[in-house]
Scaffold this active site. Sequence first.
Site, PDB file in Angstrom:
ATOM      1  N   LYS A 139       2.128 -14.727  94.565  1.00 29.88           N
ATOM      2  CA  LYS A 139       0.786 -14.383  94.110  1.00 29.88           C
ATOM      3  C   LYS A 139      -0.333 -14.824  95.062  1.00 29.88           C
ATOM      4  O   LYS A 139      -0.294 -15.908  95.622  1.00 29.88           O
ATOM      5  CB  LYS A 139       0.507 -15.015  92.730  1.00 29.88           C
ATOM      6  CG  LYS A 139       1.289 -14.407  91.583  1.00 29.88           C
ATOM      7  CD  LYS A 139       1.035 -12.915  91.390  1.00 29.88           C
ATOM      8  CE  LYS A 139      -0.304 -12.636  90.736  1.00 29.88           C
ATOM      9  NZ  LYS A 139      -0.361 -13.109  89.357  1.00 29.88           N
TER      10      LYS A 139
ATOM     11  N   HIS B  37     -14.375   7.975  84.874  1.00 30.49           N
ATOM     12  CA  HIS B  37     -13.357   7.578  83.876  1.00 30.49           C
ATOM     13  C   HIS B  37     -12.168   6.872  84.545  1.00 30.49           C
ATOM     14  O   HIS B  37     -11.056   6.906  84.021  1.00 30.49           O
ATOM     15  CB  HIS B  37     -12.843   8.781  83.080  1.00 30.49           C
ATOM     16  CG  HIS B  37     -13.935   9.673  82.572  1.00 30.49           C
ATOM     17  ND1 HIS B  37     -14.493   9.538  81.327  1.00 30.49           N
ATOM     18  CD2 HIS B  37     -14.603  10.694  83.184  1.00 30.49           C
ATOM     19  CE1 HIS B  37     -15.446  10.458  81.167  1.00 30.49           C
ATOM     20  NE2 HIS B  37     -15.538  11.169  82.291  1.00 30.49           N
TER      21      HIS B  37
ATOM     22  N   SER C  14      -0.488 -18.975  92.753  1.00 29.08           N
ATOM     23  CA  SER C  14      -0.003 -19.301  91.422  1.00 29.08           C
ATOM     24  C   SER C  14       0.941 -20.473  91.540  1.00 29.08           C
ATOM     25  O   SER C  14       1.696 -20.574  92.505  1.00 29.08           O
ATOM     26  CB  SER C  14       0.724 -18.091  90.840  1.00 29.08           C
ATOM     27  OG  SER C  14       1.656 -18.509  89.853  1.00 29.08           O
TER      28      SER C  14
ATOM     29  N   GLU D  75     -13.081 -12.649  90.279  1.00 26.30           N
ATOM     30  CA  GLU D  75     -12.799 -12.813  88.841  1.00 26.30           C
ATOM     31  C   GLU D  75     -13.782 -13.791  88.205  1.00 26.30           C
ATOM     32  O   GLU D  75     -14.276 -13.568  87.099  1.00 26.30           O
ATOM     33  CB  GLU D  75     -11.371 -13.327  88.630  1.00 26.30           C
ATOM     34  CG  GLU D  75     -10.289 -12.295  88.921  1.00 26.30           C
ATOM     35  CD  GLU D  75      -8.907 -12.913  88.789  1.00 26.30           C
ATOM     36  OE1 GLU D  75      -8.324 -12.809  87.716  1.00 26.30           O
ATOM     37  OE2 GLU D  75      -8.422 -13.517  89.771  1.00 26.30           O
TER      38      GLU D  75
END
Length: 476
Positions: A289, A162, A283, A296
Amino acid sequence: MSDQSDLTKPWGGRFNAPTDAFVERFTASVQFDKRLYAHDIRGSIAHAQMLTEVGILNPDERDKIVGGLRAIESDIEDGRFEWSVALEDVHMNIEHALVERIGDSGKKLHTARSRNDQIATDIRLFLREEIDAIVAGLTSLMRGLVDLAEREAATVMPGFTHLQTAQPVSFGHHMLAWFEMLGRDRDRLGDCRKRVNIMPLGAGALAGTTFPIDRAISANLLGFEYIAQNSLDAVSDRDFAIEFCACASILMMHFSRMAEELVLWNSQQFSFIEISDAFCTGSSMMPQKKNPDVPELVRGKSGRVAGHLMGLITLMKSQPLAYNKDNQEDKEPLFDTVDTVIDCIKAFGDLVPSLTVNAENMRAAAEKGFATATDLADYLVREGIPFRDAHAVVGAAVRLAVEKNCDLKDLPLGELRSLYPAMTERVYAVLDVDRSLNARNHLGGTAPAQVRAACKRARERLDTAACACSTMEAMP
Ligand code: ARG
């Protein structure tokens, strides 16, 4: 690509009017099926050789055909070949060029053959080759996982259920979980290959041919293990491509899970790993970043592959026997599935060996969140308490620790004794994460010794064709 409509179509005999220009483009497949040129030529050469052996072509005609096809192949490879939409597909483009190049002998190549058995053969030759490339790439990615698992066999991390801290596990053990997932994918692809490696050639348009062909000759030349047993089925079904897309979808589903974990672990909040700069981008606005774009994208690309599976299964659904033009729509999803899977294997294959593992952060996380609570309950069971009662005692201890904002090991013995009077100093030892890991010392367990043994078996399994093993085979 030229679109001149004045070329005489190989099937033009029964037509009075030229094809509508839009229809010509709408029905053509050469824009994408030209990718199959090498397989088409290989199939044609085998067909010509077979026709010669059974006496339909003479050796001189065969030599001209084979020479012409090889020359066309070089032209295509060197970018000298002019593809024409008016000639509809890869087959007619190549056949047309052959006749232009060698004359009348070229017109005999299509004896005892149809584009229907030709395309089915081409796709199978193509897919067989791609499956082999995918399995090879997967195998090397899996080797990378075993190397990492062996190196990090004793690295403790929190295991999750979980996404909540559950029990300490070895990071190597986690890598081997990925290995198992991919091992089944590899086996599935190997199994799918058997049903890809069946030769449709000889089925003709749908009913076979009136010529005395010898399908075993072509099958041997093309390396097909089996010969399709029914001509109607051979030209019409694309279940092998659907099955491949199903295998690819499951593989990509696994990749998406791995990708998700990489993204999470790479975040500042986890900081379990660092993905090297080469696999990240920045970024345009936020200077700090460093985004894990590669995992991804792998996660995202699982969507298009699952979509192609749905596309193909819907394409095939309700088609009456035998060949229908619907099937021309099988190529783009199939090609994109192959390309996506190959790219994602490459991405992970390169990324995995370059991962930096932050062992201290993983250990610190494993020491928080009461990861060894089960170990404490197991200890009490060994002291003679039934497991349910032990579970309740440890639950109360966790509640106490939460109230005091400390770990279980920070609770004084006196307080533990108030929960269970027979508690002794030995209880603190069982709360240790390394001890917790080492205690799970059985086949499939997370003890570093088991992880190392599993790595050894994993390497042996990689050397065999089938990778996933039954429980009995896994016995050390
Ligand atoms: N381009 C076709 C395909 O991809 C080849 C077979 C065409 N056969 C036909 N009778 N139109 O399926």
